[in-house]
Scaffold this motif. Sequence first.
Motif, PDB file in Angstrom:
ATOM      1  N   GLY A   1      -2.787  -3.440  -5.326  1.00  0.00           N
ATOM      2  CA  GLY A   1      -1.819  -3.048  -6.345  1.00  0.00           C
ATOM      3  C   GLY A   1      -0.856  -4.120  -6.785  1.00  0.00           C
ATOM      4  O   GLY A   1       0.041  -3.856  -7.595  1.00  0.00           O
ATOM      5  N   ALA A   2      -1.009  -5.354  -6.279  1.00  0.00           N
ATOM      6  CA  ALA A   2      -0.116  -6.439  -6.719  1.00  0.00           C
ATOM      7  C   ALA A   2      -0.440  -6.822  -8.160  1.00  0.00           C
ATOM      8  O   ALA A   2      -1.593  -6.753  -8.594  1.00  0.00           O
ATOM      9  CB  ALA A   2      -0.270  -7.643  -5.809  1.00  0.00           C
TER      10      ALA A   2
ATOM     11  N   THR B   1       0.828  -1.208   0.000  1.00  0.00           N
ATOM     12  CA  THR B   1       0.000   0.000   0.000  1.00  0.00           C
ATOM     13  C   THR B   1       0.859   1.253   0.000  1.00  0.00           C
ATOM     14  O   THR B   1       0.602   2.212  -0.750  1.00  0.00           O
ATOM     15  CB  THR B   1      -0.926   0.004   1.229  1.00  0.00           C
ATOM     16  OG1 THR B   1      -1.766  -1.155   1.195  1.00  0.00           O
ATOM     17  CG2 THR B   1      -1.789   1.259   1.254  1.00  0.00           C
ATOM     18  N   GLN B   2       1.907   1.260   0.807  1.00  0.00           N
ATOM     19  CA  GLN B   2       2.785   2.430   0.887  1.00  0.00           C
ATOM     20  C   GLN B   2       3.510   2.683  -0.434  1.00  0.00           C
ATOM     21  O   GLN B   2       3.690   3.833  -0.851  1.00  0.00           O
ATOM     22  CB  GLN B   2       3.782   2.260   2.034  1.00  0.00           C
ATOM     23  CG  GLN B   2       3.124   2.310   3.409  1.00  0.00           C
ATOM     24  CD  GLN B   2       4.059   1.905   4.527  1.00  0.00           C
ATOM     25  OE1 GLN B   2       5.088   1.255   4.297  1.00  0.00           O
ATOM     26  NE2 GLN B   2       3.711   2.261   5.757  1.00  0.00           N
ATOM     27  N   LEU B   3       3.922   1.604  -1.093  1.00  0.00           N
ATOM     28  CA  LEU B   3       4.602   1.749  -2.385  1.00  0.00           C
ATOM     29  C   LEU B   3       3.671   2.378  -3.412  1.00  0.00           C
ATOM     30  O   LEU B   3       4.053   3.305  -4.137  1.00  0.00           O
ATOM     31  CB  LEU B   3       5.088   0.390  -2.883  1.00  0.00           C
ATOM     32  CG  LEU B   3       6.277  -0.232  -2.161  1.00  0.00           C
ATOM     33  CD1 LEU B   3       6.526  -1.637  -2.679  1.00  0.00           C
ATOM     34  CD2 LEU B   3       7.514   0.619  -2.340  1.00  0.00           C
ATOM     35  N   ARG B   4       2.451   1.875  -3.473  1.00  0.00           N
ATOM     36  CA  ARG B   4       1.514   2.400  -4.474  1.00  0.00           C
ATOM     37  C   ARG B   4       1.079   3.822  -4.145  1.00  0.00           C
ATOM     38  O   ARG B   4       0.836   4.633  -5.051  1.00  0.00           O
ATOM     39  CB  ARG B   4       0.298   1.477  -4.574  1.00  0.00           C
ATOM     40  CG  ARG B   4       0.597   0.065  -5.111  1.00  0.00           C
ATOM     41  CD  ARG B   4       1.484   0.075  -6.330  1.00  0.00           C
ATOM     42  NE  ARG B   4       1.624  -1.237  -6.956  1.00  0.00           N
ATOM     43  CZ  ARG B   4       2.745  -1.693  -7.465  1.00  0.00           C
ATOM     44  NH1 ARG B   4       3.853  -0.946  -7.417  1.00  0.00           N
ATOM     45  NH2 ARG B   4       2.792  -2.891  -8.028  1.00  0.00           N
ATOM     46  N   GLU B   5       0.987   4.155  -2.860  1.00  0.00           N
ATOM     47  CA  GLU B   5       0.603   5.516  -2.471  1.00  0.00           C
ATOM     48  C   GLU B   5       1.653   6.536  -2.880  1.00  0.00           C
ATOM     49  O   GLU B   5       1.325   7.702  -3.113  1.00  0.00           O
ATOM     50  CB  GLU B   5       0.344   5.582  -0.965  1.00  0.00           C
ATOM     51  CG  GLU B   5      -0.982   4.956  -0.547  1.00  0.00           C
ATOM     52  CD  GLU B   5      -1.190   5.012   0.957  1.00  0.00           C
ATOM     53  OE1 GLU B   5      -0.206   5.289   1.687  1.00  0.00           O
ATOM     54  OE2 GLU B   5      -2.320   4.753   1.412  1.00  0.00           O
ATOM     55  N   ARG B   6       2.919   6.127  -2.946  1.00  0.00           N
ATOM     56  CA  ARG B   6       3.955   7.060  -3.392  1.00  0.00           C
ATOM     57  C   ARG B   6       4.274   6.878  -4.882  1.00  0.00           C
ATOM     58  O   ARG B   6       5.317   7.289  -5.375  1.00  0.00           O
ATOM     59  CB  ARG B   6       5.221   6.922  -2.548  1.00  0.00           C
ATOM     60  CG  ARG B   6       6.000   5.640  -2.676  1.00  0.00           C
ATOM     61  CD  ARG B   6       7.303   5.758  -1.886  1.00  0.00           C
ATOM     62  NE  ARG B   6       8.210   4.659  -2.095  1.00  0.00           N
ATOM     63  CZ  ARG B   6       8.578   3.803  -1.158  1.00  0.00           C
ATOM     64  NH1 ARG B   6       8.090   3.919   0.059  1.00  0.00           N
ATOM     65  NH2 ARG B   6       9.440   2.828  -1.423  1.00  0.00           N
ATOM     66  N   ASN B   7       3.312   6.235  -5.580  1.00  0.00           N
ATOM     67  CA  ASN B   7       3.387   6.077  -7.037  1.00  0.00           C
ATOM     68  C   ASN B   7       4.599   5.275  -7.493  1.00  0.00           C
ATOM     69  O   ASN B   7       5.166   5.539  -8.559  1.00  0.00           O
ATOM     70  CB  ASN B   7       3.367   7.439  -7.733  1.00  0.00           C
ATOM     71  CG  ASN B   7       2.057   8.173  -7.544  1.00  0.00           C
ATOM     72  OD1 ASN B   7       0.989   7.563  -7.609  1.00  0.00           O
ATOM     73  ND2 ASN B   7       2.127   9.465  -7.285  1.00  0.00           N
ATOM     74  N   ASP B   8       5.011   4.321  -6.687  1.00  0.00           N
ATOM     75  CA  ASP B   8       6.063   3.384  -7.084  1.00  0.00           C
ATOM     76  C   ASP B   8       5.411   2.263  -7.888  1.00  0.00           C
ATOM     77  O   ASP B   8       4.630   1.471  -7.356  1.00  0.00           O
ATOM     78  CB  ASP B   8       6.758   2.810  -5.839  1.00  0.00           C
ATOM     79  CG  ASP B   8       7.981   1.973  -6.185  1.00  0.00           C
ATOM     80  OD1 ASP B   8       7.960   1.291  -7.234  1.00  0.00           O
ATOM     81  OD2 ASP B   8       8.950   1.987  -5.413  1.00  0.00           O
ATOM     82  N   GLY B   9       5.708   2.222  -9.176  1.00  0.00           N
ATOM     83  CA  GLY B   9       5.054   1.265 -10.055  1.00  0.00           C
ATOM     84  C   GLY B   9       5.806  -0.045 -10.246  1.00  0.00           C
ATOM     85  O   GLY B   9       5.491  -0.808 -11.170  1.00  0.00           O
ATOM     86  N   THR B  10       6.783  -0.331  -9.390  1.00  0.00           N
ATOM     87  CA  THR B  10       7.532  -1.578  -9.507  1.00  0.00           C
ATOM     88  C   THR B  10       6.582  -2.775  -9.504  1.00  0.00           C
ATOM     89  O   THR B  10       5.674  -2.855  -8.675  1.00  0.00           O
ATOM     90  CB  THR B  10       8.527  -1.727  -8.341  1.00  0.00           C
ATOM     91  OG1 THR B  10       9.363  -0.570  -8.286  1.00  0.00           O
ATOM     92  CG2 THR B  10       9.383  -2.968  -8.517  1.00  0.00           C
ATOM     93  N   SER B  11       6.790  -3.692 -10.432  1.00  0.00           N
ATOM     94  CA  SER B  11       5.940  -4.882 -10.500  1.00  0.00           C
ATOM     95  C   SER B  11       6.096  -5.724  -9.245  1.00  0.00           C
ATOM     96  O   SER B  11       7.216  -5.931  -8.767  1.00  0.00           O
ATOM     97  CB  SER B  11       6.293  -5.714 -11.730  1.00  0.00           C
ATOM     98  OG  SER B  11       6.056  -4.985 -12.914  1.00  0.00           O
ATOM     99  N   ILE B  12       4.976  -6.219  -8.721  1.00  0.00           N
ATOM    100  CA  ILE B  12       4.989  -6.990  -7.474  1.00  0.00           C
ATOM    101  C   ILE B  12       4.155  -8.252  -7.620  1.00  0.00           C
ATOM    102  O   ILE B  12       2.993  -8.201  -8.044  1.00  0.00           O
ATOM    103  CB  ILE B  12       4.454  -6.148  -6.301  1.00  0.00           C
ATOM    104  CG1 ILE B  12       5.373  -4.958  -6.034  1.00  0.00           C
ATOM    105  CG2 ILE B  12       4.311  -6.998  -5.040  1.00  0.00           C
ATOM    106  CD1 ILE B  12       4.870  -4.017  -4.961  1.00  0.00           C
ATOM    107  N   ILE B  13       4.758  -9.376  -7.275  1.00  0.00           N
ATOM    108  CA  ILE B  13       4.031 -10.640  -7.171  1.00  0.00           C
ATOM    109  C   ILE B  13       4.016 -11.048  -5.710  1.00  0.00           C
ATOM    110  O   ILE B  13       5.081 -11.198  -5.093  1.00  0.00           O
ATOM    111  CB  ILE B  13       4.676 -11.748  -8.023  1.00  0.00           C
ATOM    112  CG1 ILE B  13       4.652 -11.375  -9.509  1.00  0.00           C
ATOM    113  CG2 ILE B  13       3.946 -13.084  -7.793  1.00  0.00           C
ATOM    114  CD1 ILE B  13       5.316 -12.409 -10.413  1.00  0.00           C
TER     115      ILE B  13
END
Length: 220
Positions: A94-95, A64-76
């Motif tokens: 956002g996964a 959640t924190q990654l997506r809130e700061r617009n970090d678009g790194t792919s996550i599985i």
Amino acid sequence: MRILLVEDDMLIGSGLQQGLRRNGFAVDWTQDGDSASLALRTTSYGLVLLDLGLPKRDGLTLLTQLRERNDGTSIIIITARDAVPDRVAGLDGGADDYMVKPFVLDELLARMRVVHRRQAGRARTMLQAGSIRLDPAQHRVWLRDEEILLTTREFALLHELMHDSTVVVSREQLEERLYGWNEEVESNTIQVHIHNLRRKLGTRSIRNVRGVGYQIGEIA
């Protein structure tokens, strides 16, 4: 591709790190959410493999924190939590994919390839530049109709260059993407791999853009 593995189970983490490295990935491994957050702030990754039940900061909070700061790194997400609400929360959070343990490495690799293709905006599985063709799934390369045998690291480097044939990639970027923490990298390592690839694929297979880096060439 350089991957961040976030997994607190030592047996699972060690097995995944070894298996992924055998397949040509650079893998950094952290065992808690705080360490993972720091790594993501200081290093560029192509993909994150994220457990949910982590010490210090759980995986869903980190996502959640990654997506809130617009970090678009792919996550599985890789987790033992198999309940439908957990899957929904992870994907809605956002996964890019959600895998339930235990799973086999081959399926994980296939899902990683799907995420990578989706990120690149293409549906095709085969990469091609001129007469060079590369199959990421089978780890095979052809020059015209002849299959060329490459080492794991040579294949990984060629894959990085063929990912987008219009881009010039610097030596520093290649080192960052191909080698993880605690892996020794000599100052001429990338140049040696480039030399070996040119010897196998032809001198024009990889262009040296002076002062910038390397770009896949066009071979008719």
